[in-house]
Design a protein around this motif. Structure first.
Motif, PDB file in Angstrom:
ATOM      1  N   VAL A  76      12.184  44.347  25.178  1.00 25.21           N
ATOM      2  CA  VAL A  76      11.258  43.787  24.195  1.00 25.21           C
ATOM      3  C   VAL A  76      12.010  42.879  23.220  1.00 25.21           C
ATOM      4  N   LEU A  77      11.534  41.643  23.061  1.00 22.59           N
ATOM      5  CA  LEU A  77      12.117  40.691  22.121  1.00 22.59           C
ATOM      6  C   LEU A  77      11.057  40.259  21.118  1.00 22.59           C
ATOM      7  N   HIS A  78      11.438  40.264  19.848  1.00 18.06           N
ATOM      8  CA  HIS A  78      10.518  39.876  18.785  1.00 18.06           C
ATOM      9  C   HIS A  78      10.824  38.448  18.335  1.00 18.06           C
ATOM     10  N   PHE A  79       9.815  37.610  18.393  1.00 19.79           N
ATOM     11  CA  PHE A  79       9.969  36.190  18.084  1.00 19.79           C
ATOM     12  C   PHE A  79       9.499  35.890  16.664  1.00 19.79           C
ATOM     13  N   ARG A  80       9.634  34.639  16.271  1.00 20.10           N
ATOM     14  CA  ARG A  80       9.249  34.242  14.911  1.00 20.10           C
ATOM     15  C   ARG A  80       7.862  33.614  14.881  1.00 20.10           C
ATOM     16  N   HIS A  81       7.354  33.245  16.056  1.00 21.45           N
ATOM     17  CA  HIS A  81       5.999  32.711  16.158  1.00 21.45           C
ATOM     18  C   HIS A  81       5.456  33.056  17.536  1.00 21.45           C
ATOM     19  N   GLU A  82       4.166  33.395  17.592  1.00 22.29           N
ATOM     20  CA  GLU A  82       3.581  33.833  18.853  1.00 22.29           C
ATOM     21  C   GLU A  82       3.585  32.737  19.919  1.00 22.29           C
ATOM     22  N   ALA A  83       3.402  31.488  19.507  1.00 20.03           N
ATOM     23  CA  ALA A  83       3.463  30.402  20.493  1.00 20.03           C
ATOM     24  C   ALA A  83       4.854  30.320  21.110  1.00 20.03           C
ATOM     25  N   GLY A  84       5.881  30.519  20.280  1.00 25.10           N
ATOM     26  CA  GLY A  84       7.247  30.516  20.790  1.00 25.10           C
ATOM     27  C   GLY A  84       7.466  31.617  21.810  1.00 25.10           C
ATOM     28  N   ALA A  85       6.877  32.789  21.560  1.00 26.54           N
ATOM     29  CA  ALA A  85       6.995  33.897  22.511  1.00 26.54           C
ATOM     30  C   ALA A  85       6.349  33.539  23.840  1.00 26.54           C
ATOM     31  N   ALA A  86       5.179  32.890  23.782  1.00 27.49           N
ATOM     32  CA  ALA A  86       4.477  32.518  25.020  1.00 27.49           C
ATOM     33  C   ALA A  86       5.243  31.443  25.789  1.00 27.49           C
ATOM     34  N   PHE A  87       5.785  30.446  25.073  1.00 26.93           N
ATOM     35  CA  PHE A  87       6.582  29.412  25.736  1.00 26.93           C
ATOM     36  C   PHE A  87       7.817  30.029  26.405  1.00 26.93           C
ATOM     37  N   ALA A  88       8.471  30.940  25.695  1.00 27.20           N
ATOM     38  CA  ALA A  88       9.665  31.590  26.246  1.00 27.20           C
ATOM     39  C   ALA A  88       9.304  32.417  27.477  1.00 27.20           C
ATOM     40  N   ALA A  89       8.143  33.065  27.434  1.00 28.19           N
ATOM     41  CA  ALA A  89       7.695  33.857  28.583  1.00 28.19           C
ATOM     42  C   ALA A  89       7.464  32.968  29.800  1.00 28.19           C
ATOM     43  N   MET A  90       6.847  31.818  29.563  1.00 26.72           N
ATOM     44  CA  MET A  90       6.598  30.878  30.655  1.00 26.72           C
ATOM     45  C   MET A  90       7.902  30.467  31.327  1.00 26.72           C
ATOM     46  N   GLU A  91       8.889  30.091  30.539  1.00 21.41           N
ATOM     47  CA  GLU A  91      10.145  29.616  31.117  1.00 21.41           C
ATOM     48  C   GLU A  91      10.966  30.757  31.705  1.00 21.41           C
ATOM     49  N   ALA A  92      10.839  31.955  31.143  1.00 19.12           N
ATOM     50  CA  ALA A  92      11.528  33.100  31.734  1.00 19.12           C
ATOM     51  C   ALA A  92      11.007  33.357  33.140  1.00 19.12           C
ATOM     52  N   TYR A  93       9.696  33.193  33.327  1.00 19.84           N
ATOM     53  CA  TYR A  93       9.141  33.359  34.673  1.00 19.84           C
ATOM     54  C   TYR A  93       9.750  32.352  35.644  1.00 19.84           C
ATOM     55  N   PHE A  94       9.815  31.087  35.237  1.00 18.79           N
ATOM     56  CA  PHE A  94      10.349  30.072  36.141  1.00 18.79           C
ATOM     57  C   PHE A  94      11.830  30.291  36.437  1.00 18.79           C
ATOM     58  N   ALA A  95      12.523  31.004  35.549  1.00 21.41           N
ATOM     59  CA  ALA A  95      13.951  31.237  35.755  1.00 21.41           C
ATOM     60  C   ALA A  95      14.226  32.323  36.779  1.00 21.41           C
ATOM     61  N   ASN A  96      13.319  33.318  36.906  1.00 22.79           N
ATOM     62  CA  ASN A  96      13.615  34.398  37.858  1.00 22.79           C
ATOM     63  C   ASN A  96      12.415  34.875  38.683  1.00 22.79           C
ATOM     64  N   ASN A  97      11.258  34.186  38.541  1.00 13.13           N
ATOM     65  CA  ASN A  97      10.056  34.488  39.333  1.00 13.13           C
ATOM     66  C   ASN A  97       9.468  35.874  39.067  1.00 13.13           C
ATOM     67  N   SER A  98       9.810  36.490  37.949  1.00 12.84           N
ATOM     68  CA  SER A  98       9.212  37.773  37.577  1.00 12.84           C
ATOM     69  C   SER A  98       8.209  37.545  36.453  1.00 12.84           C
ATOM     70  N   PRO A  99       7.002  38.140  36.550  1.00 11.73           N
ATOM     71  CA  PRO A  99       6.017  37.942  35.488  1.00 11.73           C
ATOM     72  C   PRO A  99       6.511  38.495  34.159  1.00 11.73           C
ATOM     73  N   VAL A 100       6.060  37.905  33.075  1.00 13.97           N
ATOM     74  CA  VAL A 100       6.504  38.268  31.732  1.00 13.97           C
ATOM     75  C   VAL A 100       5.285  38.606  30.886  1.00 13.97           C
ATOM     76  N   ALA A 101       5.421  39.615  30.027  1.00 14.78           N
ATOM     77  CA  ALA A 101       4.344  40.010  29.124  1.00 14.78           C
ATOM     78  C   ALA A 101       4.542  39.386  27.753  1.00 14.78           C
TER      79      ALA A 101
END
Length: 604
Positions: A76-101
């Motif tokens: 679990v990682l806590h971000f400073r803005h919810e949009a930033g968390a969603a953007f990071a989740a999107m790119e984390a998926y593309f980096a390893n093909n695992s879904p992100v919450a």
């Protein structure tokens, strides 16, 4: 303090990882097994889907699920803005093909995520949003941050343009069905963005044990008659291959198909690197910041057909340019039956609804070496010299002393980062995307990320954190100063020791807006930004940073950043007079404005 958050001091209920097979929970005080809550069951569903990371910002309304996430195997990682968390989740998926919450609380929390969620949907990522909503018996009573269909757009809670799957959970009885629907959605090729909205009182209800359905799902296999038709066509006519981001998992097969048949290959801006950009059969990038060599090829020696793999041929890929239409049309392969023919509806298009990898592999099996050899001889002959990837020479030699030219910066990034490391490179929206698309050259798939669909400014400034974390290697983002001021999450990278690198093209201006509106003929718009020292900003947050004022400092600065174990910001003062390769985008805007004006005149 998080929005609407009130800390409740309760006995912790910890998920027992060792007893995962029995889905049991254990009270740390008396070691007694207890039944899971809905929050615990949701976390079990996430782990069953393969979720390893959850990004977000907590709050009182999401506290039960927040606690369950923290006590699970999910990072679990806590971000400073919810949009930033969603953007990071999107790119984390593309980096390893695992879904992100992504998790968020009520009201502004969920609304803040929507830009990042929309980007994930457009880009084809697999992300699941877990949010809180107001209990039904409190709706309509002016509850604090009320979150319900009464106070927010209905699209947030239903399947549609924003979410592939959305559900407001009202009872634990729904969980088994939800688990099955999510398993199906996340197992399909392509993207899948889901939303589970759960009222705070429901989160604490008794849950249930989830037993995932492990049955295999049907694959997107091409129709036998269609693929035989494609084989016959490609065996008798010259063709080129147009590769898009959706074909990234079929890079090896596409290379084999091209080399066996002699077909020329071009890529969308997002598809850079799927086919090696130094290969003698590679023509260049199409569309936004693309290369003239592609247009020259299509005008001088066009193939009879173009085999389209993994691209929608949208505006930034094609600009709907009629020059890109081959005489006999397209063969368009996609898992979405609405994609083939959508960009060029007037052109003959043979649709093939299939997974790209399965299609190309099947075609290779049916395309005999003898047939391919004959076809290769029919293809238009060209050599590596036919396509010259754009480069930039240091004019004036070492005498140049002005601000850094973006072209020179790209040259150094190419040498030190692209060729000298295995780092993934991202480019944010704006001129930085055009410079990187036009000048950087990738020879491996999945090392390049740029958005040409939703194109949200600031997506990659936070996405680089998700990429670095999920890929377990340093990632680099090329970003403009405007986007860097919108959203960067440097502080988050510091907190979790994520050694991402930001290279900021700093011209104290919204550069693309400044250059683009001037080309459109508008001269009164204001695009200036108050100057910012991004290196100092980084250091103030505990990261490292350096300012680059001239080209002689570039190599040392980039090398230092790539060796650093800290998050690192390179603040590059660039020469704003250098015109970015965005001409085709501006021409497209001008043409759209002309068409709109004509339509409006007809309606008067």
């Amino acid at each position: 303090m998080s929005e609407g958050f009130t800390m409740l001091l309760t006995d912790k209920i910890i998920f027992n990882q060792k007893s995962n097979q029995t889905n049991s929970l254990v009270n740390p005080r008396n070691k007694q097994l207890i039944e899971p809550t809905v929050a615990d069951s949701i976390v079990q569903i996430l782990t069953g889907l393969g979720v390893c990371h959850a990004f977000g910002i907590g709050g009182g309304a999401i506290a039960p699920i927040w606690e369950a996430l923290e006590q699970s195997s999910i990072d679990v990682l806590h971000f400073r803005h919810e949009a930033g968390a969603a953007f990071a989740a999107m790119e984390a998926y593309f980096a390893n093909n695992s879904p992100v919450a992504v998790f968020t609380t009520t009201g502004p929390g969920i609304m803040n995520t929507l830009t990042g969620i929309a980007a994930a949907r457009w880009e084809g990522a697999k992300v699941i949003l877990i949010s809180a909503c107001t209990p039904e018996n409190k709706q309509g009573k002016w509850a604090f941050q009320e979150t319900s269909p009464n106070t927010m757009p209905e699209e947030i809670f239903t399947n549609g343009s924003l979410f592939d799957y959305a559900r407001r959970i009202k009872s634990s009885d729904e969980l088994a069905e939800i688990d099955q629907q999510l398993a199906i959605g996340f197992s399909k090729p392509g993207g899948f963005v889901a939303h589970l909205s759960i009222a705070t009182d429901i989160q604490t209800h008794n849950g249930c044990r989830i037993f995932p359905d492990k049955s295999k799902l049907p694959l997107f296999i091409p129709d036998e008659k269609v693929i035989n038709q494609v084989r016959e066509i490609l065996s008798s006519e010259s063709f080129a291959i147009w590769v898009g981001f959706g074909a990234r998992d079929a890079a090896k097969e596409i290379l084999q198909l091209a080399e066996r048949t002699g077909a020329a290959v071009m890529s969308s801006p997002r598809g850079k690197g799927i086919f090696p950009e130094n290969h003698p059969q590679y023509l260049g990038v199409t569309g936004f910041a693309g290369h003239d060599s592609v247009l020259e090829y299509m005008q001088s020696t066009p193939p009879q057909r173009i085999l389209v793999l993994g691209t929608r041929l949208g505006e930034f890929t094609s600009f709907w340019n009629p020059v890109m239409i081959p005489p006999k049309g397209f063969i368009h392969v996609d898992i979405d039956q609405q994609v083939p023919g959508a960009a060029y509806p007037e052109v003959n298009t043979i649709p093939v609804i299939s997974d790209i990898n399965i299609f190309v592999s099947t075609l290779l099996q049916k395309l005999s070496h003898t047939t391919a050899s004959k076809l290769s001889k029919k293809q238009t002959k060209f050599s590596a010299q036919h396509y010259q990837h754009s480069t930039f020479s240091k004019r004036n030699g070492n005498c140049y002393t002005g601000l850094v030219r973006p072209q020179t910066l790209m040259n150094e990034i190419q040498e030190i980062i692209v060729e000298g490391s295995n780092s993934i490179v991202l480019a944010d929206a704006g001129n930085c995307l055009s410079w990187a698309t036009h000048y950087l050259k990738f020879n491996q798939p999945k090392r390049w990320r740029g958005s040409t669909g939703f194109g949200s400014m600031g997506y990659a400034t936070t996405g680089v954190i998700g990429t670095t974390l999920a890929s377990a290697k340093k990632a680099v983002v090329i970003v403009g100063d405007g986007a860097m001021l919108m959203n960067n999450e440097i502080n988050t990278a510091v907190q979790y020791n994520i050694p991402a690198v930001w290279i900021v093209l700093n011209d104290a201006s919204y550069g693309m807006c400044a250059q683009g509106t001037k080309k459109q003929g508008y001269t009164n718009v204001k695009t200036e930004i108050a100057p910012t020292n991004f290196a100092m900003l980084a250091c103030s947050m505990g990261a490292d940073g350096i300012c680059v004022d001239n080209e002689s400092q570039l190599k040392a600065a980039i090398s230092k950043a790539m060796k650093s174990k800290l998050p690192f910001v390179i603040d590059v003062k660039i020469n704003a007079a250098e015109t970015a390769p965005i001409g085709m985008r501006i021409d497209s805007l001008i043409q759209q404005a002309i068409n709109t004006n004509v339509k409006n005149k007809c309606n008067i």
